[in-house]
Every structure is written in structure tokens, then in C-alpha cells.
Design a protein around this motif. Structure first.
Motif, PDB file in Angstrom:
ATOM      1  N   LEU A  57       0.839  -1.199   0.000  1.00  0.00           N
ATOM      2  CA  LEU A  57       0.000   0.000   0.000  1.00  0.00           C
ATOM      3  C   LEU A  57       0.875   1.250   0.000  1.00  0.00           C
ATOM      4  N   GLY A  59       0.568   5.688   0.072  1.00  0.00           N
ATOM      5  CA  GLY A  59      -0.331   6.810   0.324  1.00  0.00           C
ATOM      6  C   GLY A  59      -0.739   7.468  -0.977  1.00  0.00           C
ATOM      7  N   SER A  64      -1.871  11.043   3.583  1.00  0.00           N
ATOM      8  CA  SER A  64      -1.900   9.588   3.720  1.00  0.00           C
ATOM      9  C   SER A  64      -0.496   9.005   3.708  1.00  0.00           C
ATOM     10  N   SER A  65       0.380   9.538   2.864  1.00  0.00           N
ATOM     11  CA  SER A  65       1.766   9.056   2.824  1.00  0.00           C
ATOM     12  C   SER A  65       2.455   9.277   4.163  1.00  0.00           C
ATOM     13  N   LEU A  68       0.641   6.758   6.925  1.00  0.00           N
ATOM     14  CA  LEU A  68       0.379   5.364   6.562  1.00  0.00           C
ATOM     15  C   LEU A  68       0.721   4.401   7.698  1.00  0.00           C
ATOM     16  N   VAL A 139      -5.327   5.191   0.296  1.00  0.00           N
ATOM     17  CA  VAL A 139      -4.212   4.324  -0.095  1.00  0.00           C
ATOM     18  C   VAL A 139      -4.440   3.761  -1.494  1.00  0.00           C
TER      19      VAL A 139
END
Length: 198
Positions: A57, A59, A64-65, A68, A139
Motif C-alpha cells: 500500500l 499513500g 496519507s503518505s 500510513l 491508499v
């Protein structure tokens, strides 16, 4: 016939009934097993579970990155966005997962939410789908993981599909679009109560 004989007859009939009724019940249940097939969960178990690695997965956006790592060691509710458009089922599923997280009360810290974006979506396009959902992780799966998920539905993942991932990273249960959040809550409560991790 005197009172003693009547009582004796009733006693014999009661004993006979007590010995015959269990056999009748057993026969009925043997002929109709669906009456005792108790449902232990509402979602559909993924057998065998789809295992994931941290590298499966990435981001989808900067937030999100950077966050994560929050998925590790926690139960994760995943909304799938299989195409370039998040239709009504998709948006409804994301909203339900947000409400579901709020319903989890004291277990809130053991759970995270994420949307899994398959393809064809730009960061600008998707902003309207969750513009007021600042803590939602977005993701993107690698190709191998995407193919495993698509195989669950013979290559056609429906909009609004919902998956539970355990703290070890196994995708272990999924729900159809239009799922009832209260039923998911029931399943999640059971899983959290028996889980020694996450």
C-alpha cells in the motif's frame, strides 16, 4: 375411575411425553437444519485471508503518505473505489464507515479508516468525495494486491464494497454495497473482543 387412577394416568402420559418430545424435536431439527444454523457474522469471510505487506500500500496523497504507519497493528475499515468515479454507493459506503467508527466508542483508538483507490483517479478529482473527512487515509494498492482483491469478485469489484483488515494486515472479511453499519459493528465488536492484538 377414582382420583388416584386419574393422577396415575396423567403421570404416565407426562412421562411418555417427556420421553417422546425430545425425539420429535431432534427429528425436526435434523430435517430442517437451517433453523439452528446460527449466524456468527454478517460479513463474508475471505478464505484464505488476503495477506498484505507494508509495501503493498502507498499513500494516495501527502497526508496519507505521512500517516500510513497508523494502519500497522490496528483494525482497518477499508472502502474500495474500484473505478475513476465514486458513485452513490461508493459515497454512501464512505459515509457509513465514518459513522461506524464513531459508534465504536472506547474501541475507537484500535481502529482506522481508509479508502483504497484502484486507478484512474487524480488527487484533485477525489477531493470532493471526502472533503470534510480530514482524518481519512487514502491508499493505493500495488498491482498484485489489486488483482487478489478483484479475484474475490471475479474481476468486477462493485462500488461501495467494504473490507475489514486485521492488525496483522490480513484482509479477512468483506461486505456488499449497501451494508448495514450496525451489522458491521456487531462483527467488529466480536473481533475486537477476541483479538489479543490491535
Amino acid at each position: 375411575m377414582n382420583n388416584q387412577q386419574k393422577r396415575n394416568q396423567r403421570l404416565i402420559l407426562a412421562i411418555f411425553g417427556m420421553s417422546v418430545i425430545p425425539f420429535i424435536i431432534a427429528w425436526y431439527l435434523a430435517e430442517h437444519p437451517e433453523t439452528v444454523a446460527g449466524r456468527t457474522n454478517y460479513g463474508e469471510l475471505i478464505i484464505p485471508p488476503i495477506t498484505t505487506e507494508r509495501t503493498d500500500l502507498t499513500g494516495f496523497d501527502q497526508f496519507s503518505s505521512e500517516n500510513l504507519g497508523e494502519l500497522k497493528g490496528r483494525w482497518v475499515m477499508i472502502n474500495l473505489i474500484p473505478a475513476s468515479d465514486c458513485n452513490l454507493d461508493c459515497k454512501e459506503s464512505i459515509f457509513k464507515s465514518k459513522q461506524l467508527l464513531l459508534m465504536m466508542g472506547k474501541d475507537l483508538t484500535r481502529i482506522r479508516r481508509a479508502v483504497m483507490v484502484f486507478e484512474g483517479v487524480t488527487v484533485d478529482t477525489q477531493g470532493v468525495w471526502w472533503s470534510e473527512d480530514s482524518r481519512l487515509l487514502k491508499v493505493k494498492p500495488n498491482q498484485a494486491l489489486q488483482k487478489k482483491i478483484e479475484a474475490l469478485k471475479q474481476g468486477k469489484v462493485p462500488h461501495g464494497m467494504f473490507i475489514l483488515m486485521d492488525p496483522l494486515g490480513n484482509l479477512m472479511m468483506h461486505y456488499q454495497p449497501g451494508f448495514d453499519p450496525y451489522k458491521v459493528k456487531s462483527d467488529l465488536r466480536k473481533l475486537l473482543s477476541i483479538s489479543q492484538i490491535g
